[in-house]
Structures are given as structure tokens and as C-alpha cells.
Design a protein around this motif. Structure first.
Motif, PDB file in Angstrom:
ATOM      1  N   ASP A 115      28.780   3.707  22.990  1.00 54.38           N
ATOM      2  CA  ASP A 115      28.443   4.602  21.777  1.00 54.38           C
ATOM      3  C   ASP A 115      27.263   3.949  21.049  1.00 54.38           C
ATOM      4  N   ASN A 116      26.942   2.788  20.924  1.00 55.30           N
ATOM      5  CA  ASN A 116      25.729   2.293  20.232  1.00 55.30           C
ATOM      6  C   ASN A 116      24.512   2.563  21.402  1.00 55.30           C
ATOM      7  N   LEU A 117      24.643   2.815  22.395  1.00 52.19           N
ATOM      8  CA  LEU A 117      23.493   3.375  23.299  1.00 52.19           C
ATOM      9  C   LEU A 117      23.259   4.763  23.335  1.00 52.19           C
ATOM     10  N   TYR A 118      24.385   5.507  23.574  1.00 51.71           N
ATOM     11  CA  TYR A 118      24.594   6.926  23.695  1.00 51.71           C
ATOM     12  C   TYR A 118      24.467   7.772  22.172  1.00 51.71           C
ATOM     13  N   GLY A 119      25.025   7.230  21.205  1.00 54.57           N
ATOM     14  CA  GLY A 119      24.925   7.944  20.196  1.00 54.57           C
ATOM     15  C   GLY A 119      26.151   8.846  20.163  1.00 54.57           C
ATOM     16  N   ARG A 120      26.023  10.051  19.795  1.00 52.68           N
ATOM     17  CA  ARG A 120      27.073  11.297  19.871  1.00 52.68           C
ATOM     18  C   ARG A 120      26.633  12.289  21.033  1.00 52.68           C
ATOM     19  N   GLY A 121      25.610  11.709  21.790  1.00 49.69           N
ATOM     20  CA  GLY A 121      25.244  12.642  23.137  1.00 49.69           C
ATOM     21  C   GLY A 121      24.176  13.164  22.968  1.00 49.69           C
ATOM     22  N   PRO A 122      23.728  14.073  23.898  1.00 48.28           N
ATOM     23  CA  PRO A 122      22.387  14.770  23.891  1.00 48.28           C
ATOM     24  C   PRO A 122      22.625  16.249  23.267  1.00 48.28           C
ATOM     25  N   SER A 123      24.056  16.625  22.978  1.00 43.64           N
ATOM     26  CA  SER A 123      24.212  17.647  22.394  1.00 43.64           C
ATOM     27  C   SER A 123      24.088  17.339  21.021  1.00 43.64           C
ATOM     28  N   ASP A 124      24.652  16.574  20.331  1.00 42.08           N
ATOM     29  CA  ASP A 124      24.614  16.268  18.928  1.00 42.08           C
ATOM     30  C   ASP A 124      23.258  15.484  18.342  1.00 42.08           C
ATOM     31  N   GLN A 125      22.882  14.730  19.302  1.00 39.67           N
ATOM     32  CA  GLN A 125      21.734  13.891  18.918  1.00 39.67           C
ATOM     33  C   GLN A 125      20.602  14.106  19.767  1.00 39.67           C
ATOM     34  N   PRO A 126      20.100  15.343  19.898  1.00 35.96           N
ATOM     35  CA  PRO A 126      19.053  15.403  21.091  1.00 35.96           C
ATOM     36  C   PRO A 126      17.864  14.703  20.907  1.00 35.96           C
ATOM     37  N   TYR A 127      17.307  14.158  19.719  1.00 33.47           N
ATOM     38  CA  TYR A 127      16.245  13.526  19.534  1.00 33.47           C
ATOM     39  C   TYR A 127      16.259  12.082  20.125  1.00 33.47           C
ATOM     40  N   LEU A 128      17.639  11.642  20.570  1.00 29.11           N
ATOM     41  CA  LEU A 128      17.807  10.441  21.334  1.00 29.11           C
ATOM     42  C   LEU A 128      17.130  10.642  22.770  1.00 29.11           C
ATOM     43  N   TYR A 129      17.210  12.109  23.400  1.00 32.30           N
ATOM     44  CA  TYR A 129      17.241  12.249  24.715  1.00 32.30           C
ATOM     45  C   TYR A 129      15.832  13.052  25.223  1.00 32.30           C
ATOM     46  N   ASP A 130      15.314  12.999  26.401  1.00 30.15           N
ATOM     47  CA  ASP A 130      14.528  13.582  27.085  1.00 30.15           C
ATOM     48  C   ASP A 130      15.366  14.289  28.400  1.00 30.15           C
ATOM     49  N   GLY A 131      15.883  15.515  28.121  1.00 31.45           N
ATOM     50  CA  GLY A 131      16.835  15.832  28.990  1.00 31.45           C
ATOM     51  C   GLY A 131      17.965  15.124  29.155  1.00 31.45           C
ATOM     52  N   ILE A 132      18.384  14.732  30.182  1.00 28.08           N
ATOM     53  CA  ILE A 132      19.764  13.664  30.152  1.00 28.08           C
ATOM     54  C   ILE A 132      19.241  12.108  30.146  1.00 28.08           C
ATOM     55  N   LYS A 133      17.949  11.949  30.187  1.00 27.24           N
ATOM     56  CA  LYS A 133      17.170  10.542  30.034  1.00 27.24           C
ATOM     57  C   LYS A 133      17.372  10.233  28.615  1.00 27.24           C
TER      58      LYS A 133
END
Length: 511
Positions: A115-133
Motif C-alpha cells: 500500500d506504500n506503492l499503490y496508495g488507495r488505488g487508481p479509483s481513489d487516488q487517480p493522480y498516482l496513475y496513468d491508466g493502470i500504470k
């Protein structure tokens, strides 16, 4: 919403459900807290006397081997820090704010779920993601380093699952490797959902934790006692038990797993450039000095050549006391030995890191006392072991041939004997490691083939191993629970060096 995004991965809703918030607690609940003086002032003074002995004078950062090095490549120190940030988060900001471990909430799920890498996931923290990357930051430069990226940032602040993974240049750039590992796994498995890729990443990570990291830091005799027919066996867990879900034991988080503090070098070389041999902190007399401190955008030229931290290629061992030898600048650096000596910069932490006290050793000792941990000898007896004698608990560097600048102090001689038969648990575990040395193969050329390396012994190693294993057995989606026979497609010898190589785009695809 795409089906590849729709389901939040297990463990990422930790801040929403009280059932997923693991709590701190104790393994040895019935043991009496250790006392180190008749009152608080005397106790703090006695702990300060011990802390002073545990902070040793070391040479400034240098190229080339030295006597304090172990056989463990330097990256394992910071991989251990990354693991710590994955499994635990202590929100208490003061040693005296809360002395009851049962009242400390671990807002990180106590499991190896990244969870220190993925946070709360692309749905909750989309700013961490580009699509599913996962998003990467700006390209980093570094002499001799062709391909590197900073973390994604906003006004210098890292946009990552756990901001602590930006607290120094090494763990920050390792977090960047983890981002790249996930992204390459997406590329190599482009038909899979986010959740399926995430599980593959977690399995490879957990495999490294179990089969590479643990054997590096824990003596083989301790790990073998936890196996049946060569595989870890839940029924062998004798001390770490829970009723509903795993908790975070203070004996682990405040004592046993703080082994990494003794493994830290005074500094590290990042790449070929002359100005990239950096101290862990700036020199107090020169606060503008370039150092490895973090929580800021990575400066120019600071990209890490990972072959200096992990054996992804063959490096010359280096020539002692020959600073101008070019092999020394390119050599694989090793962690310092697990012993009762911390490098002197850790005795004087910069104000932006910590203060009152500024000594990391004293902070650890005060923390253990404030949380009422038992002595190391009491824990050993509770584990049906013969405790180390006072003569076996030596404070100082575990070098093979101590010199005049390497004092070796017996625990009973400190603070008028208050620690005789009564050693703080953290110090005891480090002294036990010093007493339990293994012959470790050096992954380099031109130097010794093996070196004596302290490893966690029957008290410290057992606590760390049982908590690691217990967390995985208690997680229904972990490798040990879902598929204990699983191994990477590249083979059962998959290790941290292979993890790094894959993230760098080297080697075969992983599926």
C-alpha cells in the motif's frame, strides 16, 4: 469505469474500515517492563550513557572497502526501510504522547500488500496513475546512468503511496524502481486487469522478502526451526499469535526491526561523478553541503547506478586505502554489520529530521522504555533460551580486529551497572546478532569470497521471522496463503537483484 479499475485492491481501504486497521500490541504480554533507574530523570540519564556508547566514531564517506562492512549489499538496508513503511505506520509524534501500545493505531495495514506503492488505488487516488500504470517523475541525470526517473512531484512533494519513501535519496529512488517494476509488469501482461498485475507484483515482492531478505538478516538456524520439509510452517509459530487479524507487536517495531539502523553507512556513492559520494546528512558546520536527505526534488546528477548497491553485475571489490583507484568508485558497496554501533551522524540528527533527543540511539532506547518493553534477558528466558551473559553483550563495532579507535565496552560497565542482566531489548538484539555470525558469500570479484557477517539470532531473528511469516499467513491473499509453492517463472533463486534488473528493463518478462 473500466473493469480494470473497478475493484479496489485488498487492503487499500485501510483508512475507511476499522476492521482493516491493525493495532499495535505485545507478543510477551506478561513480562515485567524493564527499569533502568529509580525515577525518570535517572532512567533517561542512564539510557543516554548507553546511547553515547552505541554511537561510534566512523570515517567520513569514502570509496573502497572498510572493516565494518558486512557481506550484505547496501541496498538491503533500504529495502528493509521500504518494507517497514509497507507494514507499519506509527502516527504518534511524541515519545510521551501515548505509552500504551494497545492505544496505538497502525494506519498501515499490517501486511505485505504494497500500500506504500499503490496508495488507495487508481479509483481513489487517480493522480498516482496513468491508466493502470503508476506515474513516473522527471528524468534524472547521473554520470554513467543512462535511464532513471524521479518520483512524480507537485511543488517538490512526492506523489506516492507513503511520503516516508521520499525521506532520503536511496529509498526515494528505490520507490521509483518499484513504480517501474509495476509498469513493466503491465507491459509484459497487457491483457491482465490492474488487480491481476498488482497480485503478480506483490507475489514477486513477497517472494523476495521470504527467500532473499529474511535469509540475509536472520541466521539460518532460526529460519530452519520455522520450516517443515524446507517450507515455512504456520504451526511452527510459537510466539506471534492473534485472534482475528495480525497486529503489530511493539517488540518488533520498537526493538527487533530497528536492526537496520546499525547497517547504515556514513555515506554512499551514487554514480561516477566526483561529487556523488554523499553523506547521509549534511555536515553541521556546512548545512548547505550536498547530502542524501530527501523530501525534495532529486537534484541534478543524482541518479543511482544500482550496481553500486546490489549485485546486478560484476564489480571489482576495491582496494582498501587507495582512494584514487578507479575500481573503488565503481565497486559494490556493502551494508555495515548488524552490531551495537551506529555511525556518528545518527547521533546528531539534523533538526529537520528529529530533535529532543537528536540521537537516534537515544530515541530508540527512550521509545522502548516509554512503551514498557521487557529486557532482552527476560524475553530470552520467556523463549526458553539461555540469555547472553553480560560479558557477551559488547557495545561497539563488530570488526574482526578492533583497533584503538574501536572501543569494546561490556554492558555491565555502563551507568554504574544498571544494565547488568538488564539490557534494553533493542540493544540486546543487536548484541545477539554480533554474537551470531555467519560466513556470507561476497557477490563481487577481486576480494574475499566470504566474510563474517552478524545476523539476527534466536531472540531478534525469531521475533522478526515470526512477525513476517505471521502477517503473511494471516493475509488470505498473500503468497503463503494462496500459493505457498509459487515461484517466479525465472526460477526459485529469484532475489532482490533480479527484482531491480527487471525494473531496469533487463532480463526476461515475468508473468
Amino acid at each position: 469505469m473500466s473493469s480494470r479499475h473497478a475493484i479496489m485492491p485488498r487492503g487499500l481501504n485501510a483508512t475507511r474500515s476499522p476492521l482493516s486497521q491493525g493495532r499495535f500490541g505485545r507478543i510477551f504480554r506478561n513480562l515485567t517492563p524493564a527499569k533502568f533507574g529509580p525515577n525518570e530523570a535517572d532512567t533517561v540519564g542512564n539510557l543516554a550513557a548507553l546511547a553515547d556508547k552505541m554511537v561510534a566514531k566512523f570515517d567520513a564517506p569514502k570509496d573502497g572497502p572498510d572493516a565494518e562492512e558486512s557481506g550484505i549489499p547496501a541496498l538491503y538496508t533500504y529495502f528493509g526501510q521500504f518494507v517497514d513503511h509497507d507494514i507499519t505506520f506509527d502516527p504518534v509524534s511524541s515519545l510521551t504522547k501515548q505509552q500504551d501500545p494497545d492505544g496505538l493505531v497502525d494506519f498501515r495495514t499490517p501486511s505485505f500488500d504494497l500500500d506504500n506503492l499503490y496508495g488507495r488505488g487508481p479509483s481513489d487516488q487517480p493522480y498516482l496513475y496513468d491508466g493502470i500504470k503508476l506515474r513516473l517523475g522527471e528524468t534524472l541525470s547521473g554520470q554513467g546512468v543512462p535511464d532513471a526517473s524521479d518520483l512524480p512531484r507537485f511543488k517538490g512533494r512526492a506523489l506516492i503511496g507513503d511520503p516516508r519513501n521520499d525521506e532520503n535519496s536511496i529509498v526515494s529512488q528505490f520507490q521509483g524502481l518499484m513504480l517501474r517494476f509495476h509498469n513493466r509488469m503491465v507491459d509484459d501482461n497487457d491483457s491482465l486487469s490492474f488487480e491481476a498485475v498488482q497480485q503478480r507484483v506483490r507475489f514477486h515482492y513477497q517472494y523476495v522478502v521470504l527467500n532473499d531478505f529474511l535469509p540475509r538478516i536472520v541466521h539460518a538456524s532460526v529460519l530452519n526451526d520455522l520450516k517443515t520439509n524446507g517450507r515455512y510452517d504456520r504451526s511452527k509459530l510459537a510466539y506471534y499469535h492473534w485472534k482475528t487479524f495480525p497486529f503489530m507487536p511493539v517488540e518488533f517495531s520498537v526493538a527487533a526491526y530497528r536492526l537496520g539502523h546499525s547497517m547504515i553507512r556514513p555515506g554512499y556513492r551514487l554514480n561516477d561523478a566526483d561529487n556523488m559520494l554523499l553523506g547521509i546528512f549534511p555536515d553541521p558546520s556546512n548545512p548547505d553541503q550536498n547530502a542524501l536527505t530527501g523530501f525534495r526534488a532529486m537534484g541534478p546528477g543524482r541518479a543511482i547506478d544500482w550496481g553500486r548497491f546490489i549485485d546486478i553485475d560484476k564489480r571489482a571489490f576495491g582496494v582498501p586505502d587507495a582512494d584514487n583507484n578507479p575500481d573503488n568508485k565503481k565497486r559494490l558497496q556493502f551494508a555495515y554489520r548488524i552490531d551495537t554501533a551506529l555511525v556518528d551522524p545518527l547521533g546528531h540528527l539534523p533538526p529537520e529530521v528529529a530533535s529532543n533527543p537528536a540521537s537516534l540511539a537515544l530515541r530508540n532506547l527512550e521509545r522502548s522504555w516509554a512503551l514498557k518493553l521487557p529486557s532482552g534477558q527476560a524475553v530470552a528466558r520467556a523463549m526458553h533460551l539461555t540469555p547472553l551473559t553480560d560479558d557477551q553483550i559488547i557495545i561497539g563495532k563488530a570488526v574482526d580486529e578492533p583497533g584503538p579507535d574501536d572501543p569494546q565496552t561490556k554492558i555491565a560497565t555502563i551507568a554504574n551497572g544498571v544494565f547488568a542482566g538488564n539490557c534494553p531489548l533493542w540493544t540486546y538484539i543487536l548484541a545477539e546478532a554480533r554474537y551470531n555470525q555467519a560466513s556470507v558469500t561476497i557477490p563481487a570479484t577481486g576480494g574475499p569470497s566470504t566474510i563474517k557477517t552478524p545476523q539476527l539470532g534466536p531472540v531478534g531473528g525469531r521475533i522478526v521471522a515470526e512477525v513476517f511469516l505471521g502477517m503473511m499467513f494471516g493475509d488470505n491473499s498473500s503468497l503463503l496463503s494462496l500459493d505457498p509453492h509459487w515461484a517466479p517463472v525465472t526460477g526459485s533463486d529469484f532475489a532482490l537483484k533480479d527484482f531491480v534488473s527487471y525494473a531496469l528493463g533487463q532480463g526476461a518478462p515475468l508473468h
